[in-house]
Design a protein around this motif. Structure first.
Motif, PDB file in Angstrom:
ATOM      1  N   PRO A 140       0.804  -1.224   0.000  1.00 51.50           N
ATOM      2  CA  PRO A 140       0.000   0.000   0.000  1.00 51.50           C
ATOM      3  C   PRO A 140       0.838   1.275   0.000  1.00 51.50           C
ATOM      4  O   PRO A 140       0.403   2.305  -0.525  1.00 51.50           O
ATOM      5  CB  PRO A 140      -0.860  -0.119   1.259  1.00 51.50           C
ATOM      6  N   LEU A 141       2.039   1.225   0.562  1.00 47.73           N
ATOM      7  CA  LEU A 141       2.923   2.391   0.516  1.00 47.73           C
ATOM      8  C   LEU A 141       3.337   2.683  -0.923  1.00 47.73           C
ATOM      9  O   LEU A 141       3.358   3.840  -1.362  1.00 47.73           O
ATOM     10  CB  LEU A 141       4.149   2.139   1.391  1.00 47.73           C
ATOM     11  N   TYR A 142       3.632   1.642  -1.673  1.00 42.92           N
ATOM     12  CA  TYR A 142       3.946   1.784  -3.098  1.00 42.92           C
ATOM     13  C   TYR A 142       2.728   2.300  -3.864  1.00 42.92           C
ATOM     14  O   TYR A 142       2.845   3.214  -4.697  1.00 42.92           O
ATOM     15  CB  TYR A 142       4.401   0.431  -3.649  1.00 42.92           C
ATOM     16  N   LEU A 143       1.554   1.726  -3.590  1.00 44.75           N
ATOM     17  CA  LEU A 143       0.341   2.144  -4.305  1.00 44.75           C
ATOM     18  C   LEU A 143       0.004   3.600  -4.028  1.00 44.75           C
ATOM     19  O   LEU A 143      -0.452   4.324  -4.927  1.00 44.75           O
ATOM     20  CB  LEU A 143      -0.835   1.243  -3.901  1.00 44.75           C
ATOM     21  N   TYR A 144       0.227   4.029  -2.800  1.00 45.58           N
ATOM     22  CA  TYR A 144      -0.033   5.432  -2.436  1.00 45.58           C
ATOM     23  C   TYR A 144       0.844   6.369  -3.260  1.00 45.58           C
ATOM     24  O   TYR A 144       0.385   7.402  -3.764  1.00 45.58           O
ATOM     25  CB  TYR A 144       0.231   5.620  -0.942  1.00 45.58           C
ATOM     26  N   GLU A 145       2.103   6.017  -3.413  1.00 42.07           N
ATOM     27  CA  GLU A 145       3.018   6.858  -4.175  1.00 42.07           C
ATOM     28  C   GLU A 145       2.725   6.796  -5.676  1.00 42.07           C
ATOM     29  O   GLU A 145       2.913   7.778  -6.391  1.00 42.07           O
ATOM     30  CB  GLU A 145       4.464   6.442  -3.905  1.00 42.07           C
TER      31      GLU A 145
END
Length: 326
Positions: A140-145
């Motif tokens: 989710p950290l990757y998806l947020y970025e």
């Protein structure tokens, strides 16, 4: 808070909680009522020193390392990392694999036999352990970025979540569990109030399910999470088994019934049964939301050099617009 700190809190939130649970994995709730975990300990189930983390954290670090290396989600490279862990003991506290779930083992063996990554995962309804949920915290950290705060309004984001799960766990129940988890984490990254987190996350997943009818009957497996009184369930109604639905429910219940990281993860461990994974999932959520992971617990974690290097590389790869935005 800078994204690097959020990454640190999420990954260490998971790893520390995992290590808290390892010594008492498979202990039942009644045993832990009499002998509660209150601090970081060692030995126990696997006879490992204090601060030892399990397959949950190893596979999460495999995923984070791959995203850091490639700057994107590369399914072959992720499976290569899983294979390095399985064969060589990479991404472990002391160079040795000591625990692996059956579905993960079968899927990695499929990959080593030459099967395409997205065809490696186990597909039957019996194959819905928590092995894809436990390792997905950095996604989710990757998806947020990549997609922004409303990532879970993008069907492409759902497809990435599903594919990362499919590497080992390809059944709809596992895919939906990972969807709900990622949606919750993205709501935290957005700054959604705690009381609204689960409702807002589920609305995103329901939007997807409505448009993708094959998911519909399996989404019902998570119906307890959709009830307003879920947070008020008594502890004896919460199951902490290795089934993905139980693990996600238990982790969310511990988070919603706590006010800080320490209390959340100790509550999760002391539910018993799959102590390391329930705590790992709860710990990643609590780490991102609360921060304030006890410094003495972080310092006790073994092979911090490996963890810190991956966090540094992952932070550098996804932060400051370095990935391709939609």
């Amino acid at each position: 808070m800078l994204m690097k700190q959020k990454i640190y809190n999420t990954l260490y939130g998971a790893i520390v909680a995992d290590a808290l649970g390892v010594p008492v994995e498979f202990k039942d709730r009644n045993f832990l009522k009499q002998n509660p975990v209150t601090d970081m300990t060692g030995y126990g189930t696997y006879n490992l020193p204090k601060g030892s983390w399990s397959d949950d954290s190893s596979m999460m670090l495999c995923l984070a390392d791959s995203i850091a290396k490639k700057g994107t989600v590369d399914y072959d490279d992720i499976m290569n990392n899983f294979s390095r862990w399985f064969n060589n003991g990479d991404f472990t506290p002391d160079g040795k694999l000591f625990d692996i779930g059956l579905s993960c083992r079968k899927s990695i063996m499929n990959y080593l036999d030459g099967i395409e990554p997205l065809e490696c995962g186990q597909k039957s309804e019996a194959d819905n352990g928590n092995g894809s949920l436990m390792r997905i915290a950095c996604l989710p950290l990757y998806l947020y970025e990549k997609f922004g705060p409303d990532a879970m309004e993008s069907w492409e984001a759902f497809e990435i979540v599903h594919n990362v799960s499919r590497l080992t766990h390809a059944h709809f129940i596992s895919l939906i569990g990972c969807d709900i988890y990622c949606a919750v984490m993205l709501e935290i990254l957005k700054g959604t109030d705690k009381d609204d987190l689960l409702r807002s996350a589920l609305s995103k997943v329901e939007g997807y399910v409505i448009e993708h009818y094959k998911f519909d009957k399996f989404y019902l497996k998570y119906k307890r999470l959709t009830k307003k009184d879920f947070v008020n369930l008594k502890e004896n109604k919460i199951r902490s088994s290795g089934y993905i639905v139980d693990t996600l429910e238990a982790a969310m219940w511990c988070f919603l019934n706590s006010t800080n990281y320490r209390d959340c993860v100790l509550k999760a461990v002391n539910l018993g049964s799959d102590t390391d994974t329930v705590a790992c999932v709860a710990g990643s959520i609590a780490g991102l939301y609360y921060g304030d992971i006890p410094a003495e617990w972080i310092e006790s974690i073994r092979n911090k050099e490996c963890i810190d290097l991956i966090i540094e590389k992952f932070s550098a790869a996804i932060g400051d617009g370095k990935i391709n935005s939609k």
